[in-house]
Design a protein around this motif. Sequence first.
Motif, short mmCIF file in Angstrom:
data_model
loop_
_atom_site.label_atom_id
_atom_site.label_comp_id
_atom_site.label_asym_id
_atom_site.label_seq_id
_atom_site.Cartn_x
_atom_site.Cartn_y
_atom_site.Cartn_z
N PRO A 73 0.84 -1.21 0.00
CA PRO A 73 0.00 0.00 0.00
C PRO A 73 0.87 1.26 0.00
O PRO A 73 1.83 1.36 0.76
CB PRO A 73 -0.80 -0.12 1.30
CG PRO A 73 -0.71 -1.57 1.68
CD PRO A 73 0.62 -2.03 1.19
N GLN A 77 -3.10 5.45 -3.60
CA GLN A 77 -3.76 4.32 -4.22
C GLN A 77 -5.26 4.33 -3.94
O GLN A 77 -5.70 4.60 -2.82
CB GLN A 77 -3.17 3.00 -3.71
CG GLN A 77 -1.87 2.60 -4.36
CD GLN A 77 -1.34 1.31 -3.79
OE1 GLN A 77 -1.54 1.00 -2.63
NE2 GLN A 77 -0.62 0.55 -4.61
N VAL A 79 -8.40 2.18 -3.34
CA VAL A 79 -8.53 0.82 -2.84
C VAL A 79 -9.97 0.50 -2.48
O VAL A 79 -10.81 1.39 -2.31
CB VAL A 79 -7.62 0.59 -1.62
CG1 VAL A 79 -6.16 0.68 -2.00
CG2 VAL A 79 -7.96 1.57 -0.51
N ILE A 103 -6.67 -3.40 -4.43
CA ILE A 103 -6.56 -2.22 -5.30
C ILE A 103 -7.81 -2.13 -6.16
O ILE A 103 -8.27 -3.13 -6.72
CB ILE A 103 -5.30 -2.32 -6.18
CG1 ILE A 103 -4.05 -2.38 -5.31
CG2 ILE A 103 -5.21 -1.14 -7.14
CD1 ILE A 103 -2.77 -2.54 -6.11
N GLY A 107 -7.43 1.42 -10.24
CA GLY A 107 -6.15 1.54 -9.55
C GLY A 107 -5.16 0.49 -10.02
O GLY A 107 -3.97 0.76 -10.19
N GLN A 108 -5.64 -0.73 -10.25
CA GLN A 108 -4.77 -1.78 -10.76
C GLN A 108 -4.24 -1.43 -12.15
O GLN A 108 -3.08 -1.67 -12.47
CB GLN A 108 -5.54 -3.10 -10.82
CG GLN A 108 -5.84 -3.68 -9.46
CD GLN A 108 -6.63 -4.96 -9.56
OE1 GLN A 108 -7.21 -5.27 -10.59
NE2 GLN A 108 -6.67 -5.73 -8.48
N GLU A 111 -1.53 0.99 -11.69
CA GLU A 111 -0.32 0.32 -11.22
C GLU A 111 0.44 -0.29 -12.40
O GLU A 111 1.65 -0.15 -12.53
CB GLU A 111 -0.70 -0.78 -10.22
CG GLU A 111 -1.14 -0.28 -8.86
CD GLU A 111 0.03 0.27 -8.06
OE1 GLU A 111 1.12 -0.31 -8.14
OE2 GLU A 111 -0.16 1.28 -7.36
#
Length: 446
Positions: A73, A77, A79, A103, A107-108, A111
């Motif tokens: 974390p 982020q 989540v 996530i 958000g993923q 990433e």
Amino acid sequence: MENNKYLSVKALTKYLKYKFDQDPYLRRVFVTGELSNVKLHSSGHLYFALKDGHSVIRGIMFKSAAGKLTFEPVEGQKVLISGRVSIFENTGQYQIYAEDIQIDGVGQLFEQLERDKKELSEKGYFDQAHKKPIPEYPENIVMISSATSAAVRDMITTFKRRYPLVKLHVLNTLMQGSESKDDVIGQLSYADTLDADLIILARGGGSIEDLWTFNEKAVALAVFNTKTPVITGVGHETDTTLVDYISDLRAPTPTAAAELSVPFYQDIIQRLKETELQFTRDIMQNIQYKKQLLSGLADYYKFKTPSLLYDQQTERLINLKDKLVSNFNQSFKEHTYGLKHIQSSLNHLSPMPDINVHQNKLSGLYEDLNQSMIQINKNNRRSLLSKIEMLDSLSPTSVLKRGYSYTTKEGQVIKDTVNIKEDDLITSHFHRGNILSKVIEVKNDE
């Protein structure tokens, strides 16, 4: 005054905590938000704050649950948290006790985008050295976009307004959705075979999900691998996708992509007029300068008496010619004298006298050798004739000439009668011819 109706802070906090813990809606909550003030304590517990655009709630995830997280974390982020809400008695603050953190879907994606962006940047794909130059006056432009979109209509309008000479080719392409990635990659590959001067990859604004095709690493690599220069104009000015980092030129909008790809024809006309004016000014100045130079030359006194131009040069040429002849004669004499001196030295050192002496000696030796060879040849010839006569006297042929013969049986010479019996066929050989005979009787002479 009655004090028994007043509660202590601790009692009130315990009561509120009891209410929180008994509320079934707070025992299992699902909350989404953005992580803030994330801190992993040395004890293994994870402390954080969860916020959105309006509110903030403090949170904690105990070591037993935090140790099961599959990601780290970090600040910012987005989540999804499942857990319970209760009150921490020491501070009286309510907080969420997280049991699981994931996530958020977007958000993923972010990433993965950050990982792809870091990888491509470290490999040099964003470097300016890989950027292909944008042609100043393109003749053929391929637009990869949705043919019915407002973005395409705006770009076509911009091209007609700014540079109507350009030829446009629109490749109707899926700009969003699960199939858009492969469609964009395929159209980029096809556009690269059309011998165009420029490719524009563009679409209008939309949500981050709508624009996500242009954050795919495969699409970015397809842009990088094109041999034709590529301008990207995706979304609005605030939208920057992965293909914008890797393309040869990034435009904030599709319309801006059209503006950056071609010059404004009025600017070209204005530059031509300025260039024409500058050329005219330069030519007139040059003509004026040449006129002044010609006028000055026309007044030059030597041009009025042309012989003055070459009199001195003629005299100088004569002097140089005489000097050249004199130097040549002097040099010739010096080299002739030196050559004679060298010749004299060579004659003194010449081997010819010794050669003549040895030549005479060699001639005498040759004559002696020749006489010796003749004499040896005669002697050898007499010896050879004598040996030939001796061999001839011993020859079987000579013996046969004197009336002798020899007999054979089956090709073998018969030396005695041991190997002959009656009725054998034998052959008698003479100097000339032979006789085939049949044995009638054999007598052995002891």
